[in-house]
Design an enzyme around this catalytic site. Structure first.
Site, mmCIF file in Angstrom:
data_model
loop_
_atom_site.group_PDB
_atom_site.id
_atom_site.type_symbol
_atom_site.label_atom_id
_atom_site.label_comp_id
_atom_site.label_asym_id
_atom_site.label_seq_id
_atom_site.Cartn_x
_atom_site.Cartn_y
_atom_site.Cartn_z
ATOM 1 N N LYS A 197 -15.943 81.664 -30.280
ATOM 2 C CA LYS A 197 -15.504 80.373 -30.821
ATOM 3 C C LYS A 197 -14.383 79.814 -29.950
ATOM 4 C CE LYS A 197 -17.490 81.781 -34.971
ATOM 5 N NZ LYS A 197 -17.620 81.675 -36.661
ATOM 6 N N SER A 227 -19.760 87.858 -40.688
ATOM 7 C CA SER A 227 -18.743 88.831 -41.112
ATOM 8 C C SER A 227 -19.266 90.371 -40.881
ATOM 9 C CB SER A 227 -18.413 88.996 -42.606
ATOM 10 O OG SER A 227 -17.730 87.579 -42.807
ATOM 11 N N GLY A 242 -17.075 84.150 -40.995
ATOM 12 C CA GLY A 242 -15.659 84.039 -41.331
ATOM 13 C C GLY A 242 -14.943 84.333 -42.517
ATOM 14 N N GLU A 264 -27.519 83.309 -39.501
ATOM 15 C CA GLU A 264 -26.266 83.321 -40.007
ATOM 16 C C GLU A 264 -26.011 82.598 -41.248
ATOM 17 O OE1 GLU A 264 -23.585 84.144 -36.208
ATOM 18 O OE2 GLU A 264 -23.424 82.022 -36.662
ATOM 19 N N HIS A 304 -25.208 76.337 -33.962
ATOM 20 C CA HIS A 304 -24.288 77.054 -34.768
ATOM 21 C C HIS A 304 -23.899 76.135 -35.995
ATOM 22 C CE1 HIS A 304 -21.020 79.267 -36.240
ATOM 23 N NE2 HIS A 304 -21.411 80.112 -35.534
ATOM 24 N N GLU A 329 -21.198 75.740 -37.250
ATOM 25 C CA GLU A 329 -20.167 74.716 -37.269
ATOM 26 C C GLU A 329 -20.436 73.514 -36.314
ATOM 27 O OE1 GLU A 329 -17.646 78.181 -35.354
ATOM 28 O OE2 GLU A 329 -17.766 78.906 -37.241
ATOM 29 N N ASN A 367 -19.472 85.785 -30.158
ATOM 30 C CA ASN A 367 -19.208 84.357 -30.194
ATOM 31 C C ASN A 367 -17.516 84.296 -30.288
ATOM 32 O OD1 ASN A 367 -18.945 81.483 -30.681
ATOM 33 N ND2 ASN A 367 -19.949 81.492 -32.327
HETATM 34 P P1 13P Z 1 -17.821 86.083 -38.027
HETATM 35 O O1 13P Z 1 -18.255 87.139 -37.509
HETATM 36 O O2 13P Z 1 -16.132 85.700 -37.736
HETATM 37 O O3 13P Z 1 -18.190 85.941 -39.783
HETATM 38 O O4 13P Z 1 -18.642 84.911 -37.211
HETATM 39 C C1 13P Z 1 -19.786 84.861 -37.264
HETATM 40 C C2 13P Z 1 -20.469 83.528 -36.436
HETATM 41 O O5 13P Z 1 -20.177 82.523 -36.805
HETATM 42 C C3 13P Z 1 -20.882 84.119 -35.310
HETATM 43 O O6 13P Z 1 -21.617 82.936 -34.531
#
Ligand code: 13P
Length: 249
Positions: free
Chosen positions: A12, A211, A172, A166, A95, A97, A10
């Site tokens: 992002k 992560s 992150g 997640e 997601h 976010e 992803n």
């Molecule tokens: P990270 O791997 O940067 O922690 O992000 C995970 C994520 O949100 C994947 O959709």
């Protein structure tokens, strides 16, 4: 076990024409005969670019969101029909976010899942608890509620979805769930899927995200109910993402 693991990146809101080209070329060169399935979920403006970069390779194209609607006056949205035109095979839905910054409710996530499925796109349905929810002992309740909304609307074709667990506190932050913490939640989700889809539940992939990196991937992927990963930061570095792919067998 016939089901292959899925390792999905992803990106992002990251990337540029130049950076994408370098990254995807390195992935295509490094993942010629993978044991797992691979996808990259890219920002919408780069779908056409990455579609041509992955053509003929084992890497599938993914989007990071999809509209509940097919077309019309929905400024800023992309429909599943449009995504299909660019060869999109996967779409992340729900997601954290998007839930957090765009107010997506469980019902919206369920409708987005339906829109993807109706157009032959595999939704990667994200669920996960916040730190406060975990500390309050509400993890199971939260993820089950999030998945239940999706099952309620999409029960008839629930075996077509991918689920991604997640934990919000692991995204992150560099603070990954332990393999045991992740497996415990994956087992809860598997049981819920089993209830909804009995025979097919074992074949539904449940990814871990938060992560995940080259160093911790193998241990997470070794858990019984972890069928792949949804990777943010580490998917932007070809060497790291390729190491995670190599760990998925
Ligand atoms: P990270 O791997 O940067 O922690 O992000 C995970 C994520 O949100 C994947 O959709």
């Amino acid at each position: 076990m016939t089901k292959k693991m899925l390792i999905a990146g992803n990106w992002k809101m990251n990337g540029s024409l130049a950076a994408n080209e370098a990254l995807v070329k390195a992935l295509v060169a490094g993942a010629a005969a993978p044991a797992c399935e691979i996808a990259v979920c890219v920002p919408a403006p780069y779908l056409a670019q990455v579609q041509s970069l992955v053509a003929g390779s084992p890497i599938a194209l993914g989007a990071q969101d999809v509209s509940t609607q097919a077309q019309g006056a929905f400024t800023g949205e992309q429909s599943a029909v449009m995504l299909r035109e660019f060869g999109v095979r996967y779409a992340i839905v729900g997601h954290s976010e998007r839930r957090q910054y765009h107010g997506e409710t469980d019902e919206v996530v369920a409708a987005k899942t339906a829109a993807a499925l109706a157009n032959g796109i595999t939704p990667i349905v994200c669920v996960g608890e916040t730190l406060a929810q975990r500390e309050a002992g509400a993890t199971e309740e939260v993820v089950k509620r999030q998945l239940a909304a999706v099952i309620h609307v999409n029960g008839h074709c629930i075996s077509e979805i991918v689920v991604a667990y997640e934990p919000v506190w692991a995204i992150g932050t560099g603070k990954t769930a332990t393999p045991e913490q992740a497996q415990a939640v994956h087992a809860v989700l598997r049981a819920q899927l089993h209830h909804a889809a009995s025979d097919h539940a074992a074949g539904i992939r449940i990814l871990y995200g938060g992560s995940m990196n080259a160093a911790n991937a193998a241990e997470l992927l070794a858990q019984a109910d972890i069928d792949g990963g949804l990777i943010g930061g580490a998917s932007l570095k070809a060497a790291d993402f390729l190491q995670i792919i190599a760990a998925a067998r």
